[in-house]
Design a protein around this motif. Structure first.
Motif, PDB file in Angstrom:
ATOM      1  N   VAL A   1       0.869  -1.120   0.063  1.00 35.50           N
ATOM      2  CA  VAL A   1       0.206  -0.030  -0.066  1.00 35.50           C
ATOM      3  C   VAL A   1       0.760   1.239  -0.258  1.00 35.50           C
ATOM      4  CG1 VAL A   1      -1.708   1.462   1.180  1.00 35.50           C
ATOM      5  CG2 VAL A   1      -1.761  -1.153   1.255  1.00 35.50           C
ATOM      6  N   ALA A   2       0.663   2.174  -0.803  1.00 36.56           N
ATOM      7  CA  ALA A   2       1.525   3.468  -0.920  1.00 36.56           C
ATOM      8  C   ALA A   2       0.813   4.392   0.212  1.00 36.56           C
ATOM      9  CB  ALA A   2       1.142   4.142  -2.218  1.00 36.56           C
ATOM     10  N   GLU A   3       1.292   5.583   0.321  1.00 36.93           N
ATOM     11  CA  GLU A   3       1.163   6.561   0.862  1.00 36.93           C
ATOM     12  C   GLU A   3       0.993   6.128   2.661  1.00 36.93           C
ATOM     13  OE1 GLU A   3       1.088   9.424  -0.023  1.00 36.93           O
ATOM     14  OE2 GLU A   3       0.744   9.343  -2.157  1.00 36.93           O
ATOM     15  N   LEU A   4       1.698   5.110   3.010  1.00 40.21           N
ATOM     16  CA  LEU A   4       1.853   4.843   4.439  1.00 40.21           C
ATOM     17  C   LEU A   4       2.958   4.999   5.359  1.00 40.21           C
ATOM     18  CD1 LEU A   4      -0.183   1.644   4.369  1.00 40.21           C
ATOM     19  CD2 LEU A   4      -1.143   3.921   5.350  1.00 40.21           C
ATOM     20  N   SER A   5       4.078   5.758   4.456  1.00 39.02           N
ATOM     21  CA  SER A   5       5.439   6.201   4.986  1.00 39.02           C
ATOM     22  C   SER A   5       5.225   7.598   5.821  1.00 39.02           C
ATOM     23  CB  SER A   5       6.465   6.096   3.980  1.00 39.02           C
ATOM     24  OG  SER A   5       6.173   7.324   3.037  1.00 39.02           O
TER      25      SER A   5
END
Length: 550
Positions: free
Chosen positions: A529-533
């Motif tokens: 999943v992107a945008e979880l950093s």
């Protein structure tokens, strides 16, 4: 009068009128430039605030914006602070909910900044009657190093008490310099001081010196008049401002004190004592705390402000020595402000461990002190202060603008705001669960804002992030009974009763290790999943499958 004399007189009058018009337009231009400059600084501040990296502390303070009033503070969720901050962010979410949880909270912090700057300008202007000093004081607080870090940028309780504390102290000082203080404004002063203390416990330091001074100031009136016009209105305002705290305290004293007092004096210290190595520069002893205090009070803009205050103090002494002091009737007010500043400074060393945000409260007292000292300086000496204030402001801006200007540029890219990235992360999380037909259930994570931004369920035990979880091994059974919490040993029971639909980790390997063990033992599927950093790491999402635990 001869024709020549008449012409000379007319020319002189015309020249004086022309000079007067030039001065008027010059003052207007300076005023417009000053307002535009402050507006530009506030715009840059807003950009910096909205792009400031996510902080763990925000996992404690922002979630109440959504789960209140469905969940009760202290009873249904762990919350280790006084309640005003939770209700403040809840109100911000009601007004600015379309900006997301973190976005609404950060906007609330910006509004606190605006209130703080307005309070500084109004207070210093009322006391000193100098627009230049008021502008200098506002810039000095904007340039204070610790306030440009987590203390003033993250959505926590650090900034919330400052405008109310400054307004309370400022109103009291202004009114007690009058022959007959207005009881309505003294009432507001007391209410503001209590609101500050109800936002952060340490702000209670503003109250004792003011409460004591209410029996002594103004000195020129009778004790009876002072009691009815100052003491009683101040006490009444204080009681009204303290109602939110009294509500929780009286409802369940043991529960409230277990969260607000016992946590900070017991398991909080025990945890950091055992894990001091995990936080570089952690101030556990007096030496480390002194270094933090030095960085907050005697570095950058704060050092320049302190230097100007020393200069104003020297000018005030010189004015008194020459018999040119403008107003010698504010000595009592100076003592009050000095007492508040000293008490706030001393008590900032009490919490263990020490963090930079613990040392910011004395800073807001300094503009009031500067205005009182300036008030005593004679008219001639004030002309000498002008270049000092202008030069100091220039140096402050030179030091501060490199940190603020990137924030101004970021206003052109609101999609890059930290809050916007958090919202996208929550949406990606929600889509990942929907695309894999994940059974219903809460999301387990120490970063609850991600699922909460998407309206997903979370465990109440993790509604404050990792703060309750990590102290579980250091909390005795009697105190733990007051907390809605779970530790590593209790994860199996918690997840056994209600298996998590997903587990989000990747931000604290040591604390998250038991969650990863549960993932492997129950066949959870990792989904990219992107945008979880964020600044703590790359998020890893594990979802429950039909082959996992039911």
């Amino acid at each position: 009068m001869s024709v020549l004399q008449s012409n000379q007189l007319a020319a002189a009058v015309d020249q004086a009128s022309h000079v007067g018009h030039r001065q008027k337009w010059l003052r207007l231009a300076v005023s417009v430039a000053s307002v535009a400059g402050v507006a530009l600084l506030l715009g840059a501040l807003y950009g910096r605030l909205m792009t400031f990296g996510l902080r763990r502390d925000e996992m404690m303070f922002v979630p109440p914006a959504q789960y209140m009033p469905d969940w009760q503070l202290y009873q249904d969720v762990f919350f280790n602070h006084v309640p005003n901050v939770a209700w403040f962010f809840h109100s911000m979410h009601i007004v600015f909910g379309d900006q997301g949880l973190l976005g609404a909270a950060r906007i609330g912090v910006f509004l606190l900044w605006v209130l703080l700057i307005l309070a500084i300008v109004w207070t210093t202007l009322r006391i000193s009657r100098s627009w230049l000093l008021a502008l200098f004081s506002a810039v000095a607080i904007l340039a204070a190093d610790p306030l440009l870090g987590q203390a003033g940028m993250a959505a926590t309780n650090n900034l919330l008490p400052l405008p109310f504390a400054l307004l309370g102290l400022g109103l009291f000082v202004v009114e007690t310099m009058e022959q007959r203080p207005r009881s309505s404004l003294i009432f507001v002063a007391g209410m503001c001081l209590s609101l500050a203390a109800g936002s952060k416990v340490s702000a209670v330091v503003f109250i004792p010196p003011v409460a004591l001074a209410a029996f002594l100031l103004p000195a020129r009136i009778s004790l009876r008049t002072r009691l009815t016009g100052t003491v009683l209105p101040l006490a009444a305002g204080g009681l009204v401002g303290a109602l939110p705290v009294f509500w929780y305290l009286l409802d369940d004293p043991q529960l409230f004190l277990a969260h607000v007092l016992s946590f900070h004096t017991g398991p909080h210290i025990a945890y950091w004592t055992a894990n001091a190595a995990s936080e570089p520069g952690l101030a556990m002893g007096l030496g480390g705390k002194l270094q933090l205090a030095f960085g907050a009070w005697l570095a950058g803009g704060s050092l320049i402000l302190a230097t100007v205050l020393v200069y104003l103090f020297w000018m005030s002494l010189r004015a008194g020595h020459k018999g040119e002091r403008q107003d010698g009737k504010c000595l009592g007010q100076i003592v009050v402000v000095l007492a508040v500043t000293a008490l706030a400074a001393v008590l900032s060393f009490v919490p263990t461990p020490g963090f930079p945000q613990y040392y910011i409260q004395p800073l807001v007292c300094l503009p009031i002190l500067g205005a009182l000292l300036y008030r005593q300086i004679g008219t001639q000496d004030r002309q000498q202060v002008v270049p000092v204030l202008c030069a100091s402001m220039f140096v402050m801006l030179v030091i501060t603008l490199p940190r603020l200007m990137p924030g101004l540029a970021s206003l052109a890219k609101p999609d890059d705001f930290t809050s916007a990235r958090l919202v996208r992360g929550g949406q990606e999380l929600q889509q990942a669960l929907a695309s894999h037909n994940v059974p219903e259930g809460p999301v387990a994570t120490f970063m609850p804002l991600y699922p909460m931004e998407a309206g997903l369920d979370i465990y109440p035990e993790f509604a404050s992030g990792q703060f309750a979880y990590r102290i579980a091994p250091y909390t005795d059974a009697e105190l733990a009974a007051f907390y809605r919490m779970v530790g590593a040993d209790g994860l199996g029971d918690l997840f056994g009763k209600q298996p998590p639909a997903a587990i989000l980790v990747g931000y604290d390997p040591d604390l998250e290790a038991p969650m990863l063990e549960y993932v492997r033992a129950n066949n959870y599927l990792e989904v990219p999943v992107a945008e979880l950093s964020n600044r703590y790491g790359e998020g890893r999402l594990f979802v429950r499958t039909t082959g996992g635990q039911d």
